[in-house]
Design an enzyme around this catalytic site. Sequence first.
Site, PDB file in Angstrom:
ATOM      1  N   LYS A 276     -41.797  45.939 -31.603  1.00  0.00           N
ATOM      2  CA  LYS A 276     -41.253  46.352 -30.304  1.00  0.00           C
ATOM      3  C   LYS A 276     -41.822  47.715 -29.903  1.00  0.00           C
ATOM      4  O   LYS A 276     -42.303  47.903 -28.797  1.00  0.00           O
ATOM      5  CB  LYS A 276     -39.730  46.394 -30.402  1.00  0.00           C
ATOM      6  CG  LYS A 276     -39.044  46.843 -29.143  1.00  0.00           C
ATOM      7  CD  LYS A 276     -37.542  46.706 -29.258  1.00  0.00           C
ATOM      8  CE  LYS A 276     -36.874  47.341 -28.041  1.00  0.00           C
ATOM      9  NZ  LYS A 276     -35.419  47.230 -28.070  1.00  0.00           N
ATOM     10  N   GLU A 282     -44.400  50.813 -41.344  1.00  0.00           N
ATOM     11  CA  GLU A 282     -44.810  49.688 -42.195  1.00  0.00           C
ATOM     12  C   GLU A 282     -45.761  48.762 -41.441  1.00  0.00           C
ATOM     13  O   GLU A 282     -46.806  48.357 -41.957  1.00  0.00           O
ATOM     14  CB  GLU A 282     -43.576  48.867 -42.630  1.00  0.00           C
ATOM     15  CG  GLU A 282     -42.621  49.580 -43.572  1.00  0.00           C
ATOM     16  CD  GLU A 282     -41.585  50.425 -42.842  1.00  0.00           C
ATOM     17  OE1 GLU A 282     -41.783  50.738 -41.637  1.00  0.00           O
ATOM     18  OE2 GLU A 282     -40.580  50.787 -43.488  1.00  0.00           O
ATOM     19  N   GLU A 423     -26.966  45.376 -39.229  1.00  0.00           N
ATOM     20  CA  GLU A 423     -27.550  46.431 -38.392  1.00  0.00           C
ATOM     21  C   GLU A 423     -26.729  46.552 -37.099  1.00  0.00           C
ATOM     22  O   GLU A 423     -26.653  47.615 -36.495  1.00  0.00           O
ATOM     23  CB  GLU A 423     -29.024  46.128 -38.077  1.00  0.00           C
ATOM     24  CG  GLU A 423     -29.823  47.392 -37.748  1.00  0.00           C
ATOM     25  CD  GLU A 423     -31.318  47.159 -37.601  1.00  0.00           C
ATOM     26  OE1 GLU A 423     -31.730  46.449 -36.665  1.00  0.00           O
ATOM     27  OE2 GLU A 423     -32.089  47.693 -38.415  1.00  0.00           O
ATOM     28  N   HIS A 454     -24.737  27.299 -58.833  1.00  0.00           N
ATOM     29  CA  HIS A 454     -25.079  27.494 -60.248  1.00  0.00           C
ATOM     30  C   HIS A 454     -25.371  28.948 -60.558  1.00  0.00           C
ATOM     31  O   HIS A 454     -25.995  29.255 -61.575  1.00  0.00           O
ATOM     32  CB  HIS A 454     -26.266  26.594 -60.608  1.00  0.00           C
ATOM     33  CG  HIS A 454     -25.892  25.147 -60.525  1.00  0.00           C
ATOM     34  ND1 HIS A 454     -25.331  24.454 -61.572  1.00  0.00           N
ATOM     35  CD2 HIS A 454     -25.918  24.277 -59.473  1.00  0.00           C
ATOM     36  CE1 HIS A 454     -25.061  23.213 -61.189  1.00  0.00           C
ATOM     37  NE2 HIS A 454     -25.407  23.082 -59.910  1.00  0.00           N
ATOM     38  N   LYS A 574     -36.246  57.286 -42.450  1.00  0.00           N
ATOM     39  CA  LYS A 574     -37.627  57.240 -41.924  1.00  0.00           C
ATOM     40  C   LYS A 574     -38.200  58.653 -41.851  1.00  0.00           C
ATOM     41  O   LYS A 574     -39.331  58.904 -42.238  1.00  0.00           O
ATOM     42  CB  LYS A 574     -37.639  56.649 -40.514  1.00  0.00           C
ATOM     43  CG  LYS A 574     -37.471  55.154 -40.428  1.00  0.00           C
ATOM     44  CD  LYS A 574     -37.683  54.712 -38.973  1.00  0.00           C
ATOM     45  CE  LYS A 574     -37.187  53.319 -38.715  1.00  0.00           C
ATOM     46  NZ  LYS A 574     -37.193  52.949 -37.302  1.00  0.00           N
TER      47      LYS A 574
HETATM   48  O1  F6P Z   1     -35.767  50.209 -38.605  1.00  0.00           O
HETATM   49  C1  F6P Z   1     -34.999  49.334 -37.884  1.00  0.00           C
HETATM   50  C2  F6P Z   1     -35.750  48.705 -36.770  1.00  0.00           C
HETATM   51  O2  F6P Z   1     -35.780  49.541 -35.682  1.00  0.00           O
HETATM   52  C3  F6P Z   1     -35.136  47.366 -36.414  1.00  0.00           C
HETATM   53  O3  F6P Z   1     -34.066  47.466 -35.558  1.00  0.00           O
HETATM   54  C4  F6P Z   1     -36.304  46.635 -35.854  1.00  0.00           C
HETATM   55  O4  F6P Z   1     -36.081  45.267 -35.822  1.00  0.00           O
HETATM   56  C5  F6P Z   1     -37.370  47.044 -36.842  1.00  0.00           C
HETATM   57  O5  F6P Z   1     -37.085  48.391 -37.123  1.00  0.00           O
HETATM   58  C6  F6P Z   1     -38.786  46.886 -36.378  1.00  0.00           C
HETATM   59  O6  F6P Z   1     -39.047  47.631 -35.226  1.00  0.00           O
HETATM   60  P1  F6P Z   1     -40.329  47.349 -34.353  1.00  0.00           P
HETATM   61  O7  F6P Z   1     -40.251  45.968 -33.834  1.00  0.00           O
HETATM   62  O8  F6P Z   1     -40.292  48.388 -33.275  1.00  0.00           O
HETATM   63  O9  F6P Z   1     -41.537  47.530 -35.245  1.00  0.00           O
END
Ligand code: F6P
Length: 607
Positions: A276, A282, A423, A454, A574
């Site tokens: 987003k 990451e 969340e 199990h 973060k």
């Molecule tokens: O760290 C949480 C978060 O903001 C989530 O809410 C979101 O789904 C995820 O990181 C990934 O964010 P992005 O789509 O901006 O990479």
Amino acid sequence: MCPCGLWCLWDCLMLWFGSRTLTTINAQKEIGKSLGQAYRGWVCSRKVRLRIVVWRGGRDDLRSSGMTTAATPLSERSAWKALAQHAAAIKDVHLRTMFAEDPARGERFTAEAAGIFLDYSKNRVTGETLKLLVSLAEESGLKGRIEAMFTGEKINITENRAVLHVALRAPKGESIFVDGVDQVPPVHVVLDKMSDFADRVRSGEWKGFTGKKIKNVVNIGIGGSDLGPVMAYEALKHYSQRDLTFRFVSNVDGTDFAEAVEDLSADETLFLVASKTFTTLETMTNAHSAREWALASLKDDAAIAKHFVAISTNAKEVSKFGIDTANMFEFWDWVGGRYSMDSAIGLSTMVAIGPDAFREMLAGFHAMDVHFRTTPFAENLPVLMGLLTVWYTDFFDAQTMAVLPYEQYLKRFPAYLQQLTMESNGKHVTLTGEHVATETGPIYWGEPGTNGQHSFYQLIHQGTRLIPCDFIGFYKTLNPLGRHHDMLMANVFAQAEALAFGKTAEEVKAEGVPEALVPHKVFEGNRPSNVILADKLTPKVLGTLIALYEHAVFTQGIIWSIDSFDQWGVELGKVLATRILGELEGTGELKHDTSTNRLIEKYRANK
Ligand code: F6P
């Protein structure tokens, strides 16, 4: 001028417009929105603004729901107080007694909508409990808040955003306005663009840089940009195009990427970079590694356009990364990460199952949206499920909820739900910034059912904790094989029955069990569960099921008066990680606590 004074002025204007010229509340809201926007420029303190937006939300709530106590703190709401008394009265009543006293219970405490059947009769509730829970929902202004969400109000108050995942599945021709702009048409423009792209990849028309057909699709994303896509791919694998291989990379641990591409050829591989914000550490790290990996074999920057597409709200960052924005699939800030699998974030799903099946999934979401918005609370599946969660969390001290799908394709569903639920509702302050007076979001967890039987079911049956369970099963299997499906479903019904009714000491003794072993073989029972049934796992049913949980989470958040749509709790870690990363790669003096300093030193010395 003081903000309060201005808002009083605004309200007077609203009343004036309301009485003189406007006949509908919606029209009042539109004018209110414009005035509100103009006003926002005057307010410089974020805290003041937040409080004002909250206050205004409360007023809208009152206007649209007709409720007068929506802003009352939870523990002071009259239904809450009544529930507390009622809980004390029925806490020790066993489900055996409830069923014995009410022969129609197993039929009465059920609801069905949009192809989903919910049996909630094995919950520790009576007709009175349900009446009080529904009153609590009403008193909490749930109706008004549902309308606020569906009409694009900025109910995510700490980010000042609308919460409009329902617009992602709104049929063409519907309208939902945010800041005076209809959000539904662009949703369909992006859906059409996704469909065209998905068709081209699926048919082989979209070629890699060397002219080869794409065989592998790798989604790079994390959180909502990963969990939804992986879960949906696994859930709908039966419908997927089997000559395409799908991989999902999320973890910044290099092993995730290395293993995902280990047996792939770059010239046949397409990366979908899903983020987003397009700034998530990451995802960006993995995307850069993917770029290097692809260029190491394709050896030309021009190859990026054929092997990378982006899914994001942030065109600027997408171009900075080197992806042509023509290869970008857009979505909007009103789509929360954990509510985004039916936006362009679901591109991998659409490539896997095809545009038609993807649209069937959207239709499933929409069917549950309509049910949630229009059905009286006492028959409303998400409302009932949300209220039951509040009931156990706050009156039975339940810490966790287990979600137990008896459908192998739903193996990632519990993991997906963990982000959706935790969340969203893992919050300790109310909308007005006070510490909550009750427990909020419980811990969700689970595994496909028979495997769980199990391992951890022992604790659910005979441990000391109360763990309400959701059992999810289907009348039909997608892979008929001898007696497998009947066996699987026999386990669903048996587990729910065993949890509810247990086995008394007398019953155990009657089986001839030696005295010393009797206590070990007693099942106390009275352990609640829902059983959720649907025909078979289709794209449409998956959409409906997800929307069921989305709206149950919404219901809980409204009762608890928390913002279910922000996630500030992920920020501190973060920021600290970014600082520590520099320290791990440097030699400078460390200024953390003694534990963190020691750990960093140890890592530096041994890496
Ligand atoms: O760290 C949480 C978060 O903001 C989530 O809410 C979101 O789904 C995820 O990181 C990934 O964010 P992005 O789509 O901006 O990479």
